[in-house]
Design a protein around this motif. Structure first.
Motif, mmCIF file in Angstrom:
data_model
loop_
_atom_site.group_PDB
_atom_site.id
_atom_site.type_symbol
_atom_site.label_atom_id
_atom_site.label_comp_id
_atom_site.label_asym_id
_atom_site.label_seq_id
_atom_site.Cartn_x
_atom_site.Cartn_y
_atom_site.Cartn_z
ATOM 1 N N LYS A 702 -4.489 -3.027 6.063
ATOM 2 C CA LYS A 702 -5.375 -2.636 4.966
ATOM 3 C C LYS A 702 -5.070 -1.192 4.560
ATOM 4 N N PRO A 703 -3.922 -0.949 3.965
ATOM 5 C CA PRO A 703 -3.548 0.432 3.625
ATOM 6 C C PRO A 703 -4.435 1.000 2.520
ATOM 7 N N ASP A 704 -4.625 2.296 2.570
ATOM 8 C CA ASP A 704 -5.384 2.992 1.535
ATOM 9 C C ASP A 704 -4.480 3.180 0.319
ATOM 10 N N LEU A 705 -4.671 2.371 -0.685
ATOM 11 C CA LEU A 705 -3.788 2.394 -1.854
ATOM 12 C C LEU A 705 -4.008 3.605 -2.743
ATOM 13 N N THR A 706 -5.037 4.388 -2.473
ATOM 14 C CA THR A 706 -5.260 5.593 -3.276
ATOM 15 C C THR A 706 -4.412 6.767 -2.783
ATOM 16 N N ARG A 707 -3.740 6.633 -1.634
ATOM 17 C CA ARG A 707 -2.850 7.681 -1.140
ATOM 18 C C ARG A 707 -1.626 7.776 -2.046
ATOM 19 N N ARG A 708 -0.991 8.936 -2.081
ATOM 20 C CA ARG A 708 0.173 9.122 -2.948
ATOM 21 C C ARG A 708 1.323 8.192 -2.570
ATOM 22 N N VAL A 709 1.492 7.945 -1.261
ATOM 23 C CA VAL A 709 2.597 7.120 -0.786
ATOM 24 C C VAL A 709 2.038 5.996 0.076
ATOM 25 N N VAL A 710 2.518 4.778 -0.166
ATOM 26 C CA VAL A 710 2.071 3.604 0.582
ATOM 27 C C VAL A 710 3.300 2.845 1.073
ATOM 28 N N LEU A 711 3.284 2.438 2.329
ATOM 29 C CA LEU A 711 4.364 1.637 2.910
ATOM 30 C C LEU A 711 3.896 0.195 3.029
ATOM 31 N N LEU A 712 4.662 -0.736 2.442
ATOM 32 C CA LEU A 712 4.269 -2.144 2.391
ATOM 33 C C LEU A 712 5.451 -3.030 2.753
ATOM 34 N N ASP A 713 5.132 -4.256 3.193
ATOM 35 C CA ASP A 713 6.167 -5.278 3.235
ATOM 36 C C ASP A 713 6.063 -6.087 1.937
ATOM 37 N N PRO A 714 7.056 -6.900 1.613
ATOM 38 C CA PRO A 714 7.047 -7.585 0.306
ATOM 39 C C PRO A 714 5.822 -8.461 0.076
ATOM 40 N N ARG A 715 5.332 -9.112 1.128
ATOM 41 C CA ARG A 715 4.173 -9.999 0.946
ATOM 42 C C ARG A 715 2.912 -9.200 0.625
ATOM 43 N N GLN A 716 2.792 -8.010 1.218
ATOM 44 C CA GLN A 716 1.633 -7.168 0.933
ATOM 45 C C GLN A 716 1.638 -6.656 -0.502
ATOM 46 N N ALA A 717 2.813 -6.554 -1.094
ATOM 47 C CA ALA A 717 2.937 -5.947 -2.421
ATOM 48 C C ALA A 717 2.508 -6.886 -3.542
ATOM 49 N N LYS A 718 2.252 -8.150 -3.235
ATOM 50 C CA LYS A 718 1.910 -9.114 -4.281
ATOM 51 C C LYS A 718 0.686 -8.654 -5.072
ATOM 52 N N GLY A 719 0.818 -8.686 -6.390
ATOM 53 C CA GLY A 719 -0.296 -8.362 -7.268
ATOM 54 C C GLY A 719 -0.547 -6.888 -7.475
ATOM 55 N N LEU A 720 0.182 -6.012 -6.752
ATOM 56 C CA LEU A 720 -0.056 -4.573 -6.853
ATOM 57 C C LEU A 720 0.914 -3.938 -7.848
ATOM 58 N N GLU A 721 0.601 -2.710 -8.258
ATOM 59 C CA GLU A 721 1.502 -1.982 -9.138
ATOM 60 C C GLU A 721 1.431 -0.498 -8.821
ATOM 61 N N PHE A 722 2.569 0.183 -9.008
ATOM 62 C CA PHE A 722 2.703 1.599 -8.686
ATOM 63 C C PHE A 722 3.570 2.256 -9.761
ATOM 64 N N ASP A 723 3.424 3.564 -9.894
ATOM 65 C CA ASP A 723 4.264 4.278 -10.857
ATOM 66 C C ASP A 723 5.730 4.204 -10.438
ATOM 67 N N THR A 724 5.979 4.450 -9.143
ATOM 68 C CA THR A 724 7.345 4.446 -8.626
ATOM 69 C C THR A 724 7.420 3.513 -7.430
ATOM 70 N N VAL A 725 8.515 2.763 -7.334
ATOM 71 C CA VAL A 725 8.734 1.878 -6.191
ATOM 72 C C VAL A 725 10.138 2.130 -5.648
ATOM 73 N N LEU A 726 10.217 2.265 -4.323
ATOM 74 C CA LEU A 726 11.503 2.315 -3.634
ATOM 75 C C LEU A 726 11.629 1.045 -2.805
#
Length: 762
Positions: A702-726
């Motif tokens: 349950k990562p805090d998505l309001t932080r500047r940087v978030v580390l995710l695996d691909p399944r966690q990223a479903k439905g989310l959006e960010f300004d920059t993605v690496l």
């Protein structure tokens, strides 16, 4: 730029917020007055207080929701009508209750989303208002009637200016509503009158999640009475996603909604474990329904033909043989009731047979005459048999009472009834202890997994809930209340006045005062003091496995297994559902993928399918890279068309140390861009190193998505959006899962501005 137009709109907005503050003060005063009301100790007063507090608190929540962006539009009609449009409706405090701002969901507001120069829908012009706090910061007018020669100074030939400004805005880690920028194709879906199953398909960035959430808000507005009682369920793929969307509906003034992941749909169970891909696929297959049904029947046993059960009894051993148990089982199964509810029929038949067996032995006439025992004697023998603990132990062995948790834990310890031995091996796990673990699940590391939740629900359906003990306890408690109430009435009767004792009957009738015992009996008196359940419909639904929701919305619907669909369809007997997803993004090993495969078993072809084809999130430069990945498997793949191009091409590096390179890239990105959010999406095997290299990043289930940087695996990223993605180690993402190409496609389409790809050199 016309300062006069700004002044007029600012005056209106100032007055509108003053009215909002007034309404909010009234609601707060209503709550305070209800809580401070005298006589709050009585049951009736508490009921009235709680109802009033709930009503005023709900109103207060809706008013608070309107604080940000209260009014965002204005419609000027050819016939002189003029309406301001906002996220909630507010009326003036006059005798006509004049609307100050119209709720965006009202029918009169539809031209704000649908009107065009070709079909102006009676509009002369449409104005978009942008506010910051309570201050008007910009106006944007669209002239829809070419005969309108008046000018405000805020006309703009680019009708998409407001939309593009919203798309380019920096992300905050929380999804915002799109009530100000709903597009025509989205509005048609949001307000769709279809009452059955509506499927909304759309590729990355098409706004399908936002459409689903706004559809929930619209349905709660249009069908308030029905849905307020039954609640709306929104199912999202993971906790991170639910956190991401959690503010959208409250911002629209709607709180009567239950948000849950698939792993949270069995009350009392927290599914924190993980399955192997093979185990998840097997557990999610529809074959599990038959396997569990057969396993339940296996629990309905009979003794071997040549090995009857002998049960000790004070009057001699009793025997339960194969024929007796077989007949009892047949009669119980004939009821077609679930296992636990059919058990009493099996038990009663065995008890009757054993009592008859004992009566034949004790009361038999040695000379062949009739049995010496009368009905009363036989009844006494039956009571003795029914009270024998050894008899009950034998019955528990033949037809045990089971809980879903206990049954499933035992089944997974030694699974059966699947054709492929490899499937049985995949789902087998260590046997649990006597209590089935702390939450009724397996012990130790083998906690319940999300794939177990629909199996638990299936088991609950097969077993049924024998609530006779609970009902007996409830009735006993009610009888206690009645007895206490009768005592109160007896005291009242004994304390009655005798001042009219010497008066004539006529005098008595004219002046005697009624007491409590004259107007109410003990039963009604007790019922009036029973505590009422004041939980919201959503709160009650969360605790009730059998709750039937008024409407269900499923996001990333292509991910759910066949067994999970069985669970959800039980929660929606009316089949009132909105399903959103994209088969091209299926990542779960058990995901059904196709809409026909999901829905045919339940509604055949009686469902409506709509498609969103415009990508609002992903710039064309990034979408070109993502589409190329999909075309490796599907050469004919066509992505949704992007509405914008940023001119920033994605970069791609092959490095020896992906962890270090990623950390350097993150630092460079943060230095170059002060606002927005950045996500690092990488395979799980790289997470330990990345957590160390990115000390400020949010991570975990349950990562805090309001932080500047978030580390995710691909399944966690479903439905989310960010300004920059690496995206780190794309080949590892592709090769590391059953639908790895789909997972990589998801990872590559999360960015709204910039995309970087870090490859392993090998």
């Amino acid at each position: 730029m016309s300062t006069e137009e700004f002044r007029k709109e600012q005056e209106f907005i100032t007055g509108l917020y003053a009215r909002l503050d007034d309404l909010r003060d009234q609601a707060e005063a209503g709550v305070a007055a209800a809580l401070a009301a005298p006589g709050a100790g009585s049951a009736q007063a508490r009921l009235e207080r709680d109802v009033l507090v709930a009503e005023q608190s709900g109103l207060l929540a809706a008013l608070d929701a309107g604080e940000s962006g209260l009014c965002f539009g204005r419609l000027v009609f050819r016939d002189g009508r003029d309406h301001h449009i906002g996220r909630i409706g507010i009326r003036a405090d006059d005798e006509h209750r004049t609307p100050l701002v119209v709720d965006w969901r009202a029918e009169v507001a539809r031209p704000f989303y649908l009107a065009t120069g070709y079909a102006p829908m009676g509009l002369s012009r449409r104005r978009h208002l942008t506010t910051k706090g309570r201050e008007v910061v910009s106006l944007h007018d669209e002239v829809l009637d070419l005969a309108d020669t008046t000018r405000t100074g805020h006309e703009n030939r680019d009708a998409d200016e407001v939309l593009l400004a919203a798309l380019d805005a920096a992300r905050t880690g929380r999804m915002h509503d799109i009530v100000q920028t709903i597009q025509a194709e989205q509005d048609g879906i949001i307000r769709s009158p279809h009452r059955g199953v509506l499927v909304v398909e759309g590729g990355p960035g098409t706004g399908k999640t936002a459409v689903a959430l706004h559809r929930a808000a619209y349905l709660l507005y249009a069908h308030r009475e029905q849905l307020a009682k039954r609640a709306v369920l929104i199912v999202g793929p993971n906790p991170a996603f639910l956190g991401y969307i959690s503010n959208v509906l409250p911002s629209l003034g709607e709180t009567g909604v239950l948000l849950a992941t698939p792993g949270e749909l069995f009350p009392g169970v927290e599914a924190t474990g993980t399955d192997t891909p093979r185990a998840a696929a097997v557990k999610g297959s529809v074959a599990m329904a038959g396997a569990l049904a057969a396993a339940v029947r296996d629990q309905q046993r009979v003794p071997e033909r040549d090995a009857p059960l002998t049960v000790p009894h004070d009057d001699g051993d009793l025997v339960i043989d194969w024929g007796m148990a077989l007949e009892a089982r047949h009669k119980a199964r004939e009821t077609r009731l679930p296992h636990n509810l059919a058990r009493p029929y099996f038990v009663f038949h065995i008890l009757d047979a054993l009592a008859e067996q004992l009566a034949d032995r004790i009361g038999a006439d040695p000379y062949g005459g009739p049995n010496f025992l009368g009905p009363d004697d036989r009844a006494q023998l039956a009571k003795g048999v029914a009270a024998n603990p050894d008899v009950h132990a034998a019955l528990d062995g033949l037809w045990p009472a089971l809980t879903p948790q206990r049954f499933l834990a035992d089944y997974l310890a030694e699974p059966t009834h699947l054709d492929d031995p490899a499937d049985l091996a995949a789902i087998r796990r260590p046997e649990s202890g006597p209590d089935g673990g702390s939450d009724g699940g397996p012990d130790g590391d083998a906690a319940w997994t999300p794939a177990d939740v629909p199996l638990l629900d299936e088991a609950a359906e097969l077993l049924g809930e024998d609530d006779s003990a609970a009902r007996a306890a409830e009735e006993a408690e009610r009888q206690k209340r009645i007895a206490y109430a009768q005592g109160v009435l007896d005291v009242s009767f004994a304390s009655r006045t005798y001042e009219f004792e010497d008066k004539t009957e006529l005098d008595k009738d004219a002046s005697e005062v009624l007491s409590a015992h004259d107007i109410i009996d003990a039963e009604r008196f007790a019922d009036r003091h029973e505590e009422a359940d004041h939980r919201s419909a959503a709160e009650r639904a969360a605790a009730d496995r059998t709750w039937a929701f008024g409407h269900i919305i499923v996001d990333e619907a292509q991910e759910l297994s066949a067994m999970m669909w069985r669970l959800l369809m039980r929660r929606s007997p009316t089949r009132s559902m909105t399903l959103v997803g994209d088969p091209a993004q299926t990542g779960d090993p058990a995901g059904v993928g196709s809409w026909e495969g999901i829905l045919a078993p339940y509604v055949e072809d009686r469902w409506e399918h709509v498609r969103l084809g415009v990508n609002y999130r992903t710039p064309a430069e990034i979408m070109a890279v993502a589409a190329a990945v999909r075309r490796v498997e599907d050469p004919g793949f066509e992505p949704p068309s992007s509405v914008r191009s940023t001119g920033v091409e994605p970069w791609d590096r092959s490095v020896e140390d992906p962890v270090k390179e990623t950390a350097d890239a993150v630092a460079a990105e943060l230095a170059a861009h002060a606002d927005g959010r950045l996500a690092v999406i990488a395979p799980e095997d790289l997470h330990p190193g990345l957590i160390t290299a990115l000390p400020g990043a949010a991570y975990g289930a349950k990562p805090d998505l309001t932080r500047r940087v978030v580390l995710l695996d691909p399944r966690q990223a479903k439905g989310l959006e960010f300004d920059t993605v690496l995206v780190v180690d794309p080949e590892g993402i592709r090769d590391g899962a059953t639908h790895g190409v789909n997972d990589l496609y998801v990872a590559l389409t999360r960015a709204t501005q910039r995309l970087g790809i870090v490859r392993r050199a090998d």
